[in-house]
Design a protein around this motif. Structure first.
Motif, PDB file in Angstrom:
ATOM      1  N   ASP A  53     111.705  34.257 -16.533  1.00  0.00           N
ATOM      2  CA  ASP A  53     111.314  32.792 -16.223  1.00  0.00           C
ATOM      3  C   ASP A  53     110.035  33.030 -15.108  1.00  0.00           C
ATOM      4  N   LEU A  82     105.927  29.368 -20.634  1.00  0.00           N
ATOM      5  CA  LEU A  82     107.316  29.967 -21.061  1.00  0.00           C
ATOM      6  C   LEU A  82     106.819  30.842 -22.285  1.00  0.00           C
ATOM      7  N   LEU A  90     118.302  27.671 -17.512  1.00  0.00           N
ATOM      8  CA  LEU A  90     117.687  26.662 -18.246  1.00  0.00           C
ATOM      9  C   LEU A  90     118.230  25.568 -18.435  1.00  0.00           C
ATOM     10  N   ASN A 145     118.490  23.533 -15.083  1.00  0.00           N
ATOM     11  CA  ASN A 145     117.352  23.001 -14.747  1.00  0.00           C
ATOM     12  C   ASN A 145     117.008  21.891 -15.699  1.00  0.00           C
ATOM     13  N   ASP A 156     115.922  22.314 -18.715  1.00  0.00           N
ATOM     14  CA  ASP A 156     114.897  22.658 -19.758  1.00  0.00           C
ATOM     15  C   ASP A 156     115.281  22.656 -21.170  1.00  0.00           C
ATOM     16  N   PHE A 178     113.280  26.053 -27.917  1.00  0.00           N
ATOM     17  CA  PHE A 178     112.403  24.834 -27.739  1.00  0.00           C
ATOM     18  C   PHE A 178     111.887  24.217 -28.825  1.00  0.00           C
TER      19      PHE A 178
END
Length: 218
Positions: A89, A96, A155, A158, A160, A214
């Motif tokens: 990170d 990213l 992740l 947080n 994300d 993602f």
């Protein structure tokens, strides 16, 4: 056998004199070269002592057998690998996808630097019956998987990514992808891969990691 000799037979304890330490280092360097060139099965103690330029008797003052010196060689290799790549990170200023590409490129660079010994390590682990080669290989791999597992949990914490029901298994899968590509395309390659190849492999793995977590890259 006295306690000092028993310690030396493990391939871990250092000899008490500078001359003995120099001999041991010479043997380890020679063993690295021979194992890298010949692999585990085809390496003999005779090959190592010839490379080192010493006698069989002197070899056995420091190591019990081929497995003992390979264990010592792999300990040194794993110490180097502990310092290979950092967190994925970064400091938050690099996108990213780029972070993942950079991390994977660094992994392939480090793998390429030690590719022949890493191949020997995997070969020895697969036929492990003598020594603890399998445990060493799994411990080295476990550090990589564990770092990825912690990153996935961070992740999720947080916000994300959607929390994963089993982040450790996902980490295993992502790590296995990079590891197997490194073994097949770097470790088993006839020649040392060039920087362009390592960057191409690292970017491909980084993109796969990114899209897995993602979705399509923007």
């Amino acid at each position: 056998m006295n306690q000092q000799n028993a310690a030396n037979d493990t391939g871990i304890a250092l000899p008490p004199t500078r001359k003995g330490q120099a001999t041991r280092e010479n043997l380890l360097s020679a063993a690295e070269t021979v194992f890298a060139e010949r692999g585990y099965e085809n390496t003999r103690v005779a090959d190592i002592v010839t490379q080192a330029g010493i006698s069989h008797g002197l070899f056995y003052r420091h190591f019990a057998d081929k497995d003992a010196i390979l264990n010592a060689v792999l300990d040194r290799l794993n110490d180097r690998l502990r310092h290979m790549s950092g967190r994925v990170d970064g400091d938050g200023r690099v996108p990213l996808l780029e972070q993942l590409e950079l991390r994977n490129i660094q992994f392939f660079r480090e793998y390429a630097e030690h590719r022949l010994l890493l191949r020997v390590s995997r070969e020895a682990a697969a036929r492990s019956g003598d020594g603890d080669f399998r445990a060493k290989w799994l411990a080295n791999r476990g550090r990589f998987v564990g770092r990825t597992d912690r990153w996935l949990r961070d992740l999720a914490a947080n916000g994300d990514i959607v929390p994963l029901p089993d982040p450790l298994t996902v980490a295993e899968g992502l790590s296995a992808l990079t590891e197997q590509m490194a073994y097949v395309l770097v470790g088993l390659a006839e020649d040392d891969p060039d920087e362009e190849t390592l960057e191409r492999l690292g970017k491909a793995c980084g993109l796969i990691w990114y899209r897995t977590l993602f979705g399509p890259a923007s």
